[in-house]
Design a protein around this motif. Structure first.
Motif, PDB file in Angstrom:
ATOM      1  N   ASP A 172       0.818  -1.216   0.000  1.00  0.00           N
ATOM      2  CA  ASP A 172       0.000   0.000   0.000  1.00  0.00           C
ATOM      3  C   ASP A 172       0.851   1.266   0.000  1.00  0.00           C
ATOM      4  O   ASP A 172       0.396   2.330   0.377  1.00  0.00           O
ATOM      5  CB  ASP A 172      -0.930  -0.004   1.224  1.00  0.00           C
ATOM      6  N   GLN A 173       2.097   1.122  -0.379  1.00  0.00           N
ATOM      7  CA  GLN A 173       3.037   2.260  -0.352  1.00  0.00           C
ATOM      8  C   GLN A 173       3.008   2.955   1.019  1.00  0.00           C
ATOM      9  O   GLN A 173       2.697   4.128   1.148  1.00  0.00           O
ATOM     10  CB  GLN A 173       2.718   3.247  -1.484  1.00  0.00           C
ATOM     11  N   ASP A 174       3.316   2.184   2.037  1.00  0.00           N
ATOM     12  CA  ASP A 174       3.223   2.665   3.408  1.00  0.00           C
ATOM     13  C   ASP A 174       4.558   3.165   3.965  1.00  0.00           C
ATOM     14  O   ASP A 174       4.737   3.189   5.166  1.00  0.00           O
ATOM     15  CB  ASP A 174       2.734   1.522   4.317  1.00  0.00           C
ATOM     16  N   PHE A 175       5.491   3.505   3.120  1.00  0.00           N
ATOM     17  CA  PHE A 175       6.827   3.804   3.635  1.00  0.00           C
ATOM     18  C   PHE A 175       6.866   4.993   4.582  1.00  0.00           C
ATOM     19  O   PHE A 175       7.733   5.109   5.424  1.00  0.00           O
ATOM     20  CB  PHE A 175       7.805   4.005   2.479  1.00  0.00           C
ATOM     21  N   ALA A 176       5.866   5.888   4.422  1.00  0.00           N
ATOM     22  CA  ALA A 176       5.830   7.053   5.310  1.00  0.00           C
ATOM     23  C   ALA A 176       5.569   6.644   6.755  1.00  0.00           C
ATOM     24  O   ALA A 176       5.747   7.437   7.671  1.00  0.00           O
ATOM     25  CB  ALA A 176       4.766   8.032   4.840  1.00  0.00           C
ATOM     26  N   GLY A 182       4.346 -11.760   6.309  1.00  0.00           N
ATOM     27  CA  GLY A 182       3.781 -10.629   5.576  1.00  0.00           C
ATOM     28  C   GLY A 182       2.415 -10.245   6.121  1.00  0.00           C
ATOM     29  O   GLY A 182       2.134  -9.071   6.352  1.00  0.00           O
ATOM     30  N   LEU A 183       1.584 -11.262   6.369  1.00  0.00           N
ATOM     31  CA  LEU A 183       0.240 -10.986   6.887  1.00  0.00           C
ATOM     32  C   LEU A 183       0.309 -10.387   8.283  1.00  0.00           C
ATOM     33  O   LEU A 183      -0.424  -9.463   8.615  1.00  0.00           O
ATOM     34  CB  LEU A 183      -0.587 -12.281   6.920  1.00  0.00           C
ATOM     35  N   SER A 184       1.219 -10.919   9.120  1.00  0.00           N
ATOM     36  CA  SER A 184       1.380 -10.386  10.474  1.00  0.00           C
ATOM     37  C   SER A 184       1.778  -8.924  10.425  1.00  0.00           C
ATOM     38  O   SER A 184       1.253  -8.085  11.150  1.00  0.00           O
ATOM     39  CB  SER A 184       2.460 -11.160  11.232  1.00  0.00           C
ATOM     40  N   LEU A 185       2.734  -8.642   9.547  1.00  0.00           N
ATOM     41  CA  LEU A 185       3.231  -7.272   9.455  1.00  0.00           C
ATOM     42  C   LEU A 185       2.125  -6.322   8.993  1.00  0.00           C
ATOM     43  O   LEU A 185       1.957  -5.228   9.537  1.00  0.00           O
ATOM     44  CB  LEU A 185       4.412  -7.228   8.489  1.00  0.00           C
ATOM     45  N   ARG A 186       1.356  -6.788   8.010  1.00  0.00           N
ATOM     46  CA  ARG A 186       0.291  -5.910   7.510  1.00  0.00           C
ATOM     47  C   ARG A 186      -0.802  -5.691   8.562  1.00  0.00           C
ATOM     48  O   ARG A 186      -1.364  -4.613   8.666  1.00  0.00           O
ATOM     49  CB  ARG A 186      -0.289  -6.451   6.207  1.00  0.00           C
ATOM     50  N   ALA A 187      -1.053  -6.743   9.358  1.00  0.00           N
ATOM     51  CA  ALA A 187      -2.022  -6.582  10.436  1.00  0.00           C
ATOM     52  C   ALA A 187      -1.529  -5.514  11.420  1.00  0.00           C
ATOM     53  O   ALA A 187      -2.306  -4.684  11.906  1.00  0.00           O
ATOM     54  CB  ALA A 187      -2.215  -7.905  11.168  1.00  0.00           C
ATOM     55  N   LEU A 188      -0.220  -5.515  11.678  1.00  0.00           N
ATOM     56  CA  LEU A 188       0.350  -4.520  12.590  1.00  0.00           C
ATOM     57  C   LEU A 188       0.197  -3.109  12.037  1.00  0.00           C
ATOM     58  O   LEU A 188      -0.129  -2.171  12.772  1.00  0.00           O
ATOM     59  CB  LEU A 188       1.836  -4.814  12.823  1.00  0.00           C
ATOM     60  N   ARG A 222      -2.042  -2.092   9.969  1.00  0.00           N
ATOM     61  CA  ARG A 222      -3.458  -1.726  10.054  1.00  0.00           C
ATOM     62  C   ARG A 222      -3.808  -1.309  11.489  1.00  0.00           C
ATOM     63  O   ARG A 222      -4.506  -0.342  11.729  1.00  0.00           O
ATOM     64  CB  ARG A 222      -4.325  -2.934   9.680  1.00  0.00           C
ATOM     65  N   LEU A 223      -3.269  -2.085  12.431  1.00  0.00           N
ATOM     66  CA  LEU A 223      -3.565  -1.852  13.840  1.00  0.00           C
ATOM     67  C   LEU A 223      -3.104  -0.460  14.280  1.00  0.00           C
ATOM     68  O   LEU A 223      -3.793   0.241  15.013  1.00  0.00           O
ATOM     69  CB  LEU A 223      -2.863  -2.931  14.670  1.00  0.00           C
ATOM     70  N   ALA A 230       2.922   4.637  13.547  1.00  0.00           N
ATOM     71  CA  ALA A 230       4.310   4.587  13.109  1.00  0.00           C
ATOM     72  C   ALA A 230       4.809   3.158  13.179  1.00  0.00           C
ATOM     73  O   ALA A 230       4.349   2.360  13.983  1.00  0.00           O
ATOM     74  CB  ALA A 230       5.171   5.471  13.992  1.00  0.00           C
ATOM     75  N   LEU A 231       5.761   2.853  12.297  1.00  0.00           N
ATOM     76  CA  LEU A 231       6.372   1.534  12.278  1.00  0.00           C
ATOM     77  C   LEU A 231       7.878   1.714  12.467  1.00  0.00           C
ATOM     78  O   LEU A 231       8.495   2.535  11.806  1.00  0.00           O
ATOM     79  CB  LEU A 231       6.084   0.865  10.932  1.00  0.00           C
ATOM     80  N   PHE A 232       8.442   0.959  13.402  1.00  0.00           N
ATOM     81  CA  PHE A 232       9.885   1.007  13.609  1.00  0.00           C
ATOM     82  C   PHE A 232      10.467  -0.381  13.414  1.00  0.00           C
ATOM     83  O   PHE A 232      10.399  -1.209  14.312  1.00  0.00           O
ATOM     84  CB  PHE A 232      10.211   1.532  15.006  1.00  0.00           C
ATOM     85  N   PRO A 233      10.989  -0.673  12.223  1.00  0.00           N
ATOM     86  CA  PRO A 233      11.579  -1.994  11.995  1.00  0.00           C
ATOM     87  C   PRO A 233      12.953  -2.046  12.659  1.00  0.00           C
ATOM     88  O   PRO A 233      13.816  -1.226  12.366  1.00  0.00           O
ATOM     89  CB  PRO A 233      11.696  -2.064  10.473  1.00  0.00           C
ATOM     90  N   LEU A 234      13.160  -2.987  13.578  1.00  0.00           N
ATOM     91  CA  LEU A 234      14.417  -3.048  14.306  1.00  0.00           C
ATOM     92  C   LEU A 234      15.390  -3.983  13.587  1.00  0.00           C
ATOM     93  O   LEU A 234      15.576  -5.128  13.968  1.00  0.00           O
ATOM     94  CB  LEU A 234      14.155  -3.510  15.736  1.00  0.00           C
ATOM     95  N   PHE A 235      15.974  -3.460  12.508  1.00  0.00           N
ATOM     96  CA  PHE A 235      16.930  -4.256  11.734  1.00  0.00           C
ATOM     97  C   PHE A 235      18.057  -4.696  12.652  1.00  0.00           C
ATOM     98  O   PHE A 235      18.603  -3.890  13.403  1.00  0.00           O
ATOM     99  CB  PHE A 235      17.521  -3.434  10.587  1.00  0.00           C
ATOM    100  N   PRO A 236      18.435  -5.978  12.584  1.00  0.00           N
ATOM    101  CA  PRO A 236      19.471  -6.429  13.507  1.00  0.00           C
ATOM    102  C   PRO A 236      20.876  -5.954  13.147  1.00  0.00           C
ATOM    103  O   PRO A 236      21.714  -5.786  14.016  1.00  0.00           O
ATOM    104  CB  PRO A 236      19.368  -7.951  13.461  1.00  0.00           C
TER     105      PRO A 236
END
Lengths: 769, 174
Positions: A384-388, A504-510, A512-513, A519-525
């Motif tokens: 959904d082009q959610d990068f923002a 992928g589904l888990s992430l998209r649910a997050l 949406r939630l 905001a989304l903060f991906p904690l790259f290792p």
């Protein structure tokens, strides 16, 4: 606007919760303080900031007295100065103060500027804090030349048993800064004041080691200590640095601004950067605070290029080595060459490496290790082009609640944890799904310890505000729905989300939630994963990052590079499979952290890294590159924010920056477009490509594999150097971590009484016999 | 102990999990001192295991609990001995030489105030006024006041206890 008079000066200020000390500082009036610290709430402990206020009884401390309109304040009357001198002298009774009142002080400072090493600190000349002592500053300001009271030495044993730093509480002035930063700012509470009155000490519960008291060795206590009580063991005796430089640490994906102390052109120490430097704002983790000097000054760094001649790897000139590599690359058949980069390279280096592969050698086989998690994030956000949604961490202030999924982030992202705790402390609800250590257990409003496949169901149901949530009780489910049902949320997602059936589904649910404004903060290792993804270092990606299936992106790149192989190639797993079958002729590998298993049959391996690893024994050519303190470039952190790395130390031997090596090779192969002079040229070129990810372009990686299934998979590496193997203290700390993650006790008090009394009785028997 | 409206975290484990969820961190923190008192009541002292247990119950770090507990003289961290000796150091006893009595006891038993001997026969404590100022310096042995203590009467008192204990031990052996 309110008006206040300080020492006869008329000062106008905004009357918004400001103290007299705040107002005085803003207008440049110095009031001495010891327990006060910018980051901590007023404490009123040291009494150095006492002032006289017209119409007020006694001597109120400026740090806890609110500034009011019309106040008349005096900061340095004779009476006050006498009082302060007396208070300070009482304090100095218990602090080794011989040097502070020594008649030889001036000469000593001039002719013996460095502290000399001593087992016990007896005065400023043997104190590692000699240059930065805040206590001494105040003593000098007060002009204390002699002591009226008999000094005593507290005779407390210096604690040297714990990793990383020594604790000499004989120097402690009980300002409580360390306790307050540990408790109020970092949320760990590994130390406290024990006992009271004259016997007060900074200590742990029952005096256990810091490892057992839950300390994360973030070093925040050391950074706020005004005395020499707390000092990093390894750097305490290096003396005054030649210079201090601020640059970016790349050991995790936070990109902390770090203040490096430089001496003899080498990194001698690392401390967090200034309080106002984003993203870490004066805080760090165990890796950045204590591990960088040993890592970058390792004596076994590769110092010159090596070629394998008659079975032996021998040092050669750069000319010879690069000549050989360019010949090998030119002669190879492009489809049978693999290129493996490193997530700890600069974005520029990754880009030139990518260009060398696709445009120079015409091979599409490019990848780097640890790429599944950032690639998942990119793929799913592309839907959904959610990068923002990936915002700066300071946005945590704006959200109404926080949810964490996919691993205990306190361990591997200590600075993120600090920022989360700031919000939790102010009452923001924190939901933790999955593992939680001691800190998260205390911080969380709701903790659901479901694992693996249940996570997905939980998240999907939660996103639909359903109360049927697996692994929770009725009350918990109700609470979860109530918290997440309103406002905007922040999602902290770690790589262990890959363990759910369809991440992928888990992430998209997050997503949406969290809501539209969430905001989304991906904690790259690993370090610069976001930057390397921007350089498109994946077989199905192009710089930008763009999918190879996006025609416009492909056309733009073809025009910019003048051709090249822009098709889909082999990823790491496929390269390994091909190598096992003997279908890969050559591998250019720039990350020693990748396991060489399965690559043994490849005839030609080019290994480029600052550190030797298992690969150096297999490599035909070894090229020495620089570490992050010796190179210039850009680091993109988990907020997708570009941060600059500066060359602040001298590389050992003839090691060169990665992008310089790749660009030189491009020129030697005879491809156009490798004439970059500086890393800025490359950044400029890379900036032309913008993000255009298409979901279809990544079909091949429909299934995502977890990076590691082991429970304690935090084992930091840097380009082939396994950090805990090089730094014993870090290994000790990491080894102790599982012991600390004890689950919530289900015992009742009576059960506990029975158990303890039984254990006690058997111990007592032993003593008697 | 009255718990008011706050659910008791000391109930059975299933129901506790449920009710714990309803309490905020601040509410739980307010429980520290009453819980410590309850622990001391059951054990006679505060063992390290109990602090760790309480930490996981109340979502407060062990350090904070230990810090609070050591601030108050009321809490002790060693199991009480068979005989509890309390030396009064109130004003009158202090002036009367209570400090010296305490030192002698400490030396004889080989422990510091607040500690218990390895054989768990004696524990030693310093207390503020016990209300026997007229008998200063005073020592309490198992809650019995012994006044006007001197080095000699102290020795006699302890010897007597030792003899009685030995005799009792012999009696129980036979």
């Amino acid at each position: 606007m309110a008006t206040i008079f300080i020492d006869g000066r008329k000062i106008e200020f905004e009357e918004k919760g400001k103290t007299i000390l705040d107002v005085a500082r803003e207008s440049g009036i110095y009031i001495p303080t010891l327990c006060d610290h910018d980051e901590l709430e007023s404490h009123g402990g040291c009494r150095m900031c006492i002032v006289e206020v017209e119409g007020m009884r006694g001597f109120p401390p400026a740090c806890t007295t609110a500034a009011k309109d019309g106040m008349e304040v005096k900061t340095a009357t004779d009476n006050l100065m006498t009082l302060k001198r007396n208070i300070m002298q009482l304090l100095l009774m218990e602090h080794p103060s011989a040097c502070m009142v020594c008649a030889e002080q001036e000469g000593c400072n001039k002719y013996r500027p460095d502290p000399y090493k001593a087992g016990r600190v007896t005065g400023c000349t043997t104190c590692p804090n000699r240059y930065t002592c805040q206590l001494r500053e105040v003593v000098e300001f007060l002009g204390i030349k002699d002591l009226d009271y008999l000094p005593g030495y507290k005779e407390i044993d210096v604690e040297r048993e714990d990793p990383f730093f020594d604790r000499d509480y004989n120097l402690c002035i009980l300002c409580a800064r360390c306790i307050r930063v540990c408790d109020d700012v970092r949320g760990t509470s590994a130390i406290t004041f024990v006992k009271r009155g004259h016997e007060t000490r900074v200590d742990t519960s029952f005096g256990v080691s810091h490892i057992d008291s839950g300390c994360w060795f973030c070093g925040a206590c050391i950074d706020v200590c005004p005395t020499g009580s707390l000092k990093p063991r390894m750097t305490k005796w290096t003396g005054a640095p030649d210079s201090v430089e601020e640059s970016t640490c790349v050991l995790c994906s936070m990109g902390c601004q770090t203040q490096f102390t430089i001496k003899w052109e080498r990194v001698m120490g690392s401390e967090p950067g200034a309080l106002e430097s984003a993203p870490n704002h004066g805080h760090m983790c165990v890796l950045g605070r204590f591990c960088i000097p040993s890592l970058v000054n390792a004596p076994d760094r590769i110092k010159s290029p090596h070629l394998r001649k008659e079975g032996d790897s021998v040092p050669v000139s750069w000319e010879e080595a690069l000549g050989e590599v360019s010949r090998l690359l030119k002669e190879a058949s492009p489809e049978r060459v693999g290129f493996l980069g490193s997530p700890q390279m600069s974005s520029e280096s990754a880009y030139v490496f990518h260009k060398l592969a696709r445009a120079g050698v015409k091979s599409p086989n490019v990848d780097f290790q640890g790429s599944d998690f950032p690639a998942l994030i990119h793929k799913e956000l592309a839907v959904d082009q959610d990068f923002a949604r990936i915002r700066e961490l300071d946005y945590l202030k704006e959200v109404d609640w926080i949810i964490s999924v996919g691993g205990d982030f306190v361990k591997d992202h200590q600075v993120v944890a600090k920022k989360v705790y700031k919000e939790v402390r102010q009452g923001k609800p924190l939901i933790v799904i999955g593992d939680a250590g001691a800190n998260l257990h205390r911080w969380s409003t709701v903790h659901v310890s479901v694992q693996g496949k249940d996570i997905q169901k939980l998240l999907i149901n939660l996103a639909e505000h359903s109360k049927k949530i697996p692994g929770t009780s009725y009350t918990q489910a109700q609470q979860l729905v109530e918290i997440t049902g309103k406002g905007k949320g922040a999602v902290l997602v770690g790589p262990r989300i890959l363990e759910s059936i369809e991440p992928g589904l888990s992430l998209r649910a997050l997503v949406r939630l969290a809501g539209v404004d969430g905001a989304l903060f991906p904690l790259f290792p690993l370090g610069n994963e976001a930057g390397v993804i921007k350089a498109g270092l994946r077989p199905e990606m192009l710089p930008g990052p763009a999918s190879i299936t996006v025609k416009e992106a492909k056309a733009l790149l073809e025009k910019a590079w003048g051709g090249g192989n822009l098709s889909d190639g082999l990823h790491l797993v496929e390269m390994r499979q091909k190598a096992q079958k003997g279908e890969l002729d050559m591998l250019y590998i720039a990350d020693g952290s990748i396991s060489p298993e399965g690559f043994e049959k490849i005839p030609t391996i080019i290994y480029q890294s600052p550190y030797p690893s298992e690969w150096s024994d297999m490599a035909s050519v070894i090229l020495p590159s620089t570490t992050f303190v010796e190179e210039s470039g850009t680091f993109i952190n988990l907020e997708l924010k570009p941060l600059k790395m500066k060359p602040i130390a001298k590389a050992p031997g003839t090691a060169r920056q990665d992008w310089q090596i790749f660009a030189e090779l491009g020129r030697l192969i005879g491809t156009d477009g490798f004439d970059h002079q500086t890393s800025e040229d490359i950044w400029e070129e890379l900036s032309h490509f913008t993000r255009s990810i298409e979901v279809g372009g990544q079909k091949r990686r429909a299934s995502w594999k977890p990076a590691s299934k082991e429970k304690n998979d935090w084992y930091p590496r840097y380009r082939g150097a396994v950090i805990p193997e090089r730094i014993e203290d870090l290994a000790t700390f990491i080894k102790a971590l599982p012991r600390r993650d004890t689950p919530l006790s289900d015992e009742t008090l009576d059960e506990l009484v029975k158990r303890v009394q039984k254990e006690h009785a058997s111990r007592a028997k032993e003593v008697v016999s | 102990m009255s718990l008011g409206l706050i659910p008791n975290p000391f109930m059975t484990s299933e129901s506790r999990r449920e009710s714990m969820a309803e309490q905020s961190a601040v509410e739980l923190q307010h429980e520290v001192i009453p819980r410590l008192q309850e622990i001391q009541e059951k054990f006679g002292y505060i063992p390290q295991e109990a602090v760790e247990w309480l930490s996981s119950q109340l979502k407060v770090s062990s350090q904070e609990i230990y810090g609070v507990a050591t601030f108050y003289n009321h809490f002790r961290f060693n199991p009480p001995g068979k005989h509890e000796i309390r030396v009064c150091l109130g004003t009158a006893c202090h002036v009367g030489g209570g400090e010296k009595i305490l030192d002698t006891l400490s030396e004889r038993l080989g422990i510091q105030p607040g500690e218990t001997t390895a054989d768990e026969r004696y524990s030693l404590e310093r207390v503020a006024c016990v209300g026997a100022c007229a008998l200063a310096p005073a020592v309490l042995l198992d809650d019995e006041v012994h006044g006007r203590m001197t080095q000699r009467s102290l020795k006699r008192l302890l010897d007597k206890v030792d003899r009685a204990d030995k005799k009792a031990a012999k009696g129980s052996d036979e």
